[in-house]
Motif scaffolding. Structure first.
Motif, short mmCIF file in Angstrom:
data_model
loop_
_atom_site.label_atom_id
_atom_site.label_comp_id
_atom_site.label_asym_id
_atom_site.label_seq_id
_atom_site.Cartn_x
_atom_site.Cartn_y
_atom_site.Cartn_z
N GLU A 53 4.97 -2.00 13.24
CA GLU A 53 5.57 -3.12 12.52
C GLU A 53 6.02 -2.74 11.11
OE1 GLU A 53 2.57 -3.30 14.04
OE2 GLU A 53 3.37 -4.26 15.87
N ASP A 54 5.54 -1.65 10.58
CA ASP A 54 5.87 -1.27 9.21
C ASP A 54 7.32 -0.80 9.10
OD1 ASP A 54 3.41 -1.80 8.04
OD2 ASP A 54 2.61 0.19 8.52
N VAL A 55 7.98 -1.19 8.01
CA VAL A 55 9.32 -0.67 7.74
C VAL A 55 9.17 0.75 7.20
CG1 VAL A 55 10.35 -2.92 7.29
CG2 VAL A 55 9.30 -1.65 5.40
N ASP A 56 10.19 1.57 7.41
CA ASP A 56 10.15 2.96 6.96
C ASP A 56 10.60 3.03 5.50
OD1 ASP A 56 11.27 5.83 6.59
OD2 ASP A 56 10.18 5.91 8.48
N ILE A 57 9.92 3.87 4.71
CA ILE A 57 10.25 3.95 3.28
C ILE A 57 11.67 4.47 3.05
CG2 ILE A 57 7.86 4.16 2.51
CD1 ILE A 57 8.27 7.18 2.29
N ALA A 58 12.21 5.26 3.99
CA ALA A 58 13.59 5.75 3.83
C ALA A 58 14.58 4.59 3.90
CB ALA A 58 13.91 6.78 4.91
N GLN A 83 4.33 7.46 2.60
CA GLN A 83 4.05 6.89 3.92
C GLN A 83 3.99 8.03 4.95
OE1 GLN A 83 7.20 4.74 6.13
NE2 GLN A 83 5.87 2.94 5.97
N ASN A 84 2.79 8.46 5.26
CA ASN A 84 2.63 9.49 6.28
C ASN A 84 2.81 8.87 7.66
OD1 ASN A 84 2.01 11.50 4.38
ND2 ASN A 84 -0.15 10.91 4.35
N VAL A 85 3.15 9.71 8.61
CA VAL A 85 3.40 9.20 9.96
C VAL A 85 2.14 8.58 10.56
CG1 VAL A 85 2.87 11.41 11.08
CG2 VAL A 85 4.40 9.79 12.20
N SER A 86 0.97 9.07 10.16
CA SER A 86 -0.28 8.53 10.67
C SER A 86 -0.59 7.15 10.09
CB SER A 86 -1.45 9.48 10.36
OG SER A 86 -1.57 9.68 8.96
N GLN A 87 0.01 6.84 8.93
CA GLN A 87 -0.22 5.55 8.29
C GLN A 87 0.68 4.46 8.85
OE1 GLN A 87 0.55 7.13 4.26
NE2 GLN A 87 -1.44 6.30 3.69
N LYS A 88 1.88 4.84 9.24
CA LYS A 88 2.90 3.86 9.60
C LYS A 88 2.63 3.26 10.98
CE LYS A 88 7.93 3.37 10.05
NZ LYS A 88 7.87 2.71 11.36
N LYS A 130 0.82 -1.21 0.00
CA LYS A 130 0.00 0.00 0.00
C LYS A 130 0.85 1.26 0.00
CE LYS A 130 -0.63 0.40 5.05
NZ LYS A 130 -1.62 0.36 6.15
N TYR A 131 2.13 1.14 0.36
CA TYR A 131 3.01 2.30 0.39
C TYR A 131 3.68 2.57 -0.96
CZ TYR A 131 2.41 2.01 5.45
OH TYR A 131 1.88 1.98 6.71
#
Length: 289
Positions: free
Chosen positions: A183-188, A175-180, A157-158
């Motif tokens: 458990e989600d990995v960060d897009i950076a 990937q907004n902070v409200s979405q993450k 979804k990201y």
């Protein structure tokens, strides 16, 4: 145990899981002595620190196509959680960074204060594939999503868009902070793992990036990463290079010169018109004494 998602670790220990759950592996990230979980991606900050530690010690060799840009590789300061500290310094100057570790302010003296770590919520990856027949664009999005999920643990979804313009492939991660979630990995981190894969210096243990479309491998020659933060960067005119400043000065001088020529031309034209009118009046008086 070994850390499959990070080869730049040491002192790995297997941690028993709860009844019915598998054990997990935790290792020490080289260069920072921070314990990392091998079930997910290691943060970009810790990976950069480990890479710098390797370069300083002479451990390993630089990949064939590796390069150092102005700010791309530096020895970062990381929080205990692994994220970048908002302020980074090199001993003589300091600057503010985003969650991807990219500089977002001018370099200043050590008195610089960074009030917050601004989040990078949108990343654009521009990759170019090697020589091969054109890619089936209709299957590209699904293939990229599946591979990023499998290799980088990124929720599909990201991945907001995948655009193909032979031979370029543009992948947009949002990937907004409200979405993450926790458990989600960060897009950076995902973008950095992908960048290292493309440069032939994969962080993942004993594995290289393999993407196949219609039974044919898709290999990337290079990748450029663009970061868009939730707040605009704070660069000023000081960041302009001498060449750009010189061009601006030349353009301004050309405009001023044009204005001067226009004013002089108008003045001469005005004098000519007055002189012509005076001569006409004199001729009129001679014809009508």
């Amino acid at each position: 145990c070994t850390c499959p998602k990070n080869k730049r670790t040491t002192n790995c220990t297997s941690i028993p899981g709860s009844p019915g759950s598998p054990s997990t592996c935790r290792c020490t990230s080289i260069g920072s002595q921070v314990s990392v979980s091998c079930d997910t991606l290691t943060s970009k900050c810790l990976l950069m620190k480990a890479e710098m530690a390797g370069l300083k010690s002479g451990r390993g060799s630089r990949p064939k196509h590796a390069y150092v840009d102005n700010d791309g590789i530096y020895d970062p300061d990381c929080e205990n959680s692994g994220i970048f500290k908002a302020r980074q310094c090199n001993g003589t100057s300091c600057w503010c960074v985003n969650t991807a570790g990219a500089r977002r302010t001018e370099k200043s003296d050590t008195d610089l204060q960074c009030s917050e770590l601004v989040r990078t919520s949108w990343i654009i990856i521009e990759a170019k594939h090697g020589e091969r027949t054109a890619v089936d664009a209709s299957r590209l999005m699904e293939t990229i999503k599946n591979e990023f999920k499998k290799r980088y643990l990124l929720d599909p979804k990201y991945i907001s868009e995948v655009v193909y313009e032979d031979p370029y492939i543009t992948i947009e991660l949002k990937q907004n902070v409200s979405q993450k979630s926790r458990e989600d990995v960060d897009i950076a981190n995902v973008a950095y793992y992908f960048e290292k894969d493309v440069k032939g210096d994969s962080v993942i243990q004993n594995d290289m990036l393999h993407i196949n479309i219609s039974g044919k491998p898709l290999k990337f020659d290079h990748a450029l990463i663009y970061y868009i933060d939730e707040k605009p960067p704070e660069f000023s005119m000081k960041r302009l290079t001498a060449g750009v400043i010189a061009v601006i000065v030349v353009v301004i001088l050309a405009i001023v010169a044009g204005i001067v020529v226009l004013v002089i031309t108008r003045k001469r034209r005005g004098k000519y018109e007055k002189s012509e009118a005076k001569e006409m009046n004199e001729m009129q008086r001679e014809l009508n004494p």
